[in-house]
Design an enzyme around this catalytic site. Structure first.
Site, PDB file in Angstrom:
ATOM      1  CD  GLU A 159      -2.971  -1.258   2.197  1.00 19.54           C
ATOM      2  OE1 GLU A 159      -3.986  -1.736   1.834  1.00 19.54           O
ATOM      3  OE2 GLU A 159      -2.982  -0.443   3.325  1.00 19.54           O
ATOM      4  CD  GLU A 251      -3.239  -5.548   2.995  1.00 12.89           C
ATOM      5  OE1 GLU A 251      -3.966  -5.325   3.955  1.00 12.89           O
ATOM      6  OE2 GLU A 251      -2.413  -5.104   2.674  1.00 12.89           O
TER       7      GLU A 251
END
Length: 466
Positions: A159, A251
């Site tokens: 991320e 995720e």
């Protein structure tokens, strides 16, 4: 004397106005002509990974109530460590988000040959990496991966564009390349390098400003929680196709839902079906999905942030649908459980269920209550799924000037209530007939979804205006 009318705008999330400006990030030129995936990857069905802690995965002596115990062993598991300390590899660690201990998978016969997706945390480490201070740890990580005797998908600084990580793009790229160069120099041949975004609020130029280069990226990846399935990872998918890279949803979890307490069919229809459609529409490049099978609300790191309980085994309807989906879609797994055990509900299940139902009742639209998703959105605002929102959905991504919701023909009112969720405190404007009439200040609820609060204020809204 005016009658008291209370319109309520329910399920508004991410309501933040951002002031100020930033310089334009550096860009990377891209050949936008789609490139084919390598044949050996293109022909493969989706591989299913599960994580993200030992209890969530299960299948081990001291962890026997996780995913594996109810569904079987997936194709891969997810683990986490940082380059600074390499914790959670050769020793057990728990930072409030469940136990991590990757060596247990290497030592278990049941997990023999099961691949690993490793999240490599780099927050506050980029300067040390780029200065060479952590080169010895790069070597240690290389040795661990080489000896694992399975493919390790290394999610370097996952991320990367998320503001919560604070990675400057040039520093991130330099660190990413140094890690890859270090492992390549030591001839690590069982590692795949993964470049993972958050999947939210994607800006193409910003994403590309973090791109370390084709030679350094094997997989493009993004997260998928309460994303709009039509827009989730949209730019990452585009970049992957342009560069001929396979995609990992690194995720994946229905944030804001409580699978144990929520209605299984409604949850499947509101979150799982749209996600499966997202996979179908992008099946040309998505080749790995990594589901997070956790009871987030009992973990100190996540408690109170509205993540919920996403354990698939905790809901009989969803568990059965999940098993059928694995078989129907032919996802790659290592093994399946022929006769799954019965999930034992907690002693206070009835009380928890009643509280959940009461919370749901409180979100049912009443007279003069207006749903945010019934308004006309402008700018970045779009719908998102959330089990804690009225009707299981709301409107999100109101985070900069110009993002708005417009209601027409509203009734006269002298009282206004807004129900919202926001990770940050902030202020939004209430416009009446096109003119900014009120500032609505709100406090953080601790999460973009799942945890809601109300702001109430006196207003003067003539009948029929906006």
């Amino acid at each position: 004397m005016r009658k008291l009318i209370t319109p309520v705008i329910a399920s508004l999330a991410s309501a933040v106005i951002i002031a100020g400006c930033s310089s334009q990030p550096s860009t990377v030129s891209v050949d936008t002509t789609p490139k084919a995936l390598p044949a050996d990857i293109a022909e493969k069905p989706i591989e299913l990974f599960v994580g993200q802690d030992l209890g969530a995965v299960g299948g081990l002596e001291d962890y026997d109530q996780g995913y594996v115990n109810y569904f079987g062993i997936p194709s891969g598991v997810t683990v986490y460590t940082s380059l600074k300390d390499l914790e959670g590899l050769e020793q057990k660690v728990n930072y409030g988000a469940g136990d991590n201990y990757a060596n247990l998978y290497l030592e278990s016969d049941a997990f023999k040959g099961v691949d690993i997706a490793m999240g490599l945390y780099l927050v506050d480490q980029l300067d040390d990496i780029n200065a060479g201070t952590l080169d010895s740890n790069i070597s240690k990580l290389a040795n661990w991966i080489s000896q694992s005797e399975r493919t390790v998908y290394l999610r370097i600084g996952y991320e990367f564009e998320g503001s919560w990580n604070g990675y400057a793009s040039d520093d991130y790229k330099e660190a990413y390349r140094r890690i890859v160069d270090g492992l390549n120099k030591l001839n690590v041949d069982n590692v795949e390098y993964v470049w993972q975004s958050s999947g939210y609020e994607e800006d193409r130029e910003e994403l590309l400003s973090y791109y370390p280069g084709d030679a350094y990226v094997d997989w493009v990846a993004y997260s998928y929680f309460n994303h709009d399935p039509k827009l989730a990872g949209q730019e990452m998918l585009r970049i992957a196709r342009e560069r001929g890279k396979p995609v990992m949803i690194a995720e994946l979890t229905p944030r804001g839902y409580n699978l144990m307490l929520d209605d299984g069919k409604k949850t499947w229809d509101s979150w799982f079906k749209p996600f499966l459609n997202h996979l179908k529409e992008n099946q040309d490049v998505i080749k790995i999905i990594a589901y997070i099978n956790a009871d987030w609300d009992v973990q100190p790191m996540w408690k109170g942030q509205g993540w919920g309980d996403t354990r698939l085994q905790s809901n009989l309807y969803i568990a059965n649908k999940w098993r059928r989906t694995i078989k129907r879609e032919e996802w790659l797994v290592t093994s399946t459980v022929a006769i799954p055990p019965i999930f034992l509900l907690p002693d206070d299940y009835d009380e928890l269920k009643q509280a959940r139902n009461k919370a749901a009742e409180d979100t049912v639209p009443q007279e003069n209550q207006w749903q945010a998703e019934d308004a006309t959105p402008t700018g970045n605002v779009r719908i998102y799924p959330d089990g804690a929102a009225a009707g299981g959905k709301g409107m999100a991504y109101m985070y900069q000037l110009g993002d708005s919701l417009t209601f027409k023909g509203v009734p006269q009112s002298n009282y206004f209530v807004i129900r919202y969720a926001s990770e940050r405190s902030g202020k939004i404007g209430l416009f009446v007939n096109g003119q900014r009439a009120y500032d609505i200040e709100f406090d953080s609820t601790g999460s973009w979804v799942g945890t809601y609060n109300k702001v109430e204020m006196r207003v003067d809204i003539p009948e029929g205006l906006m």
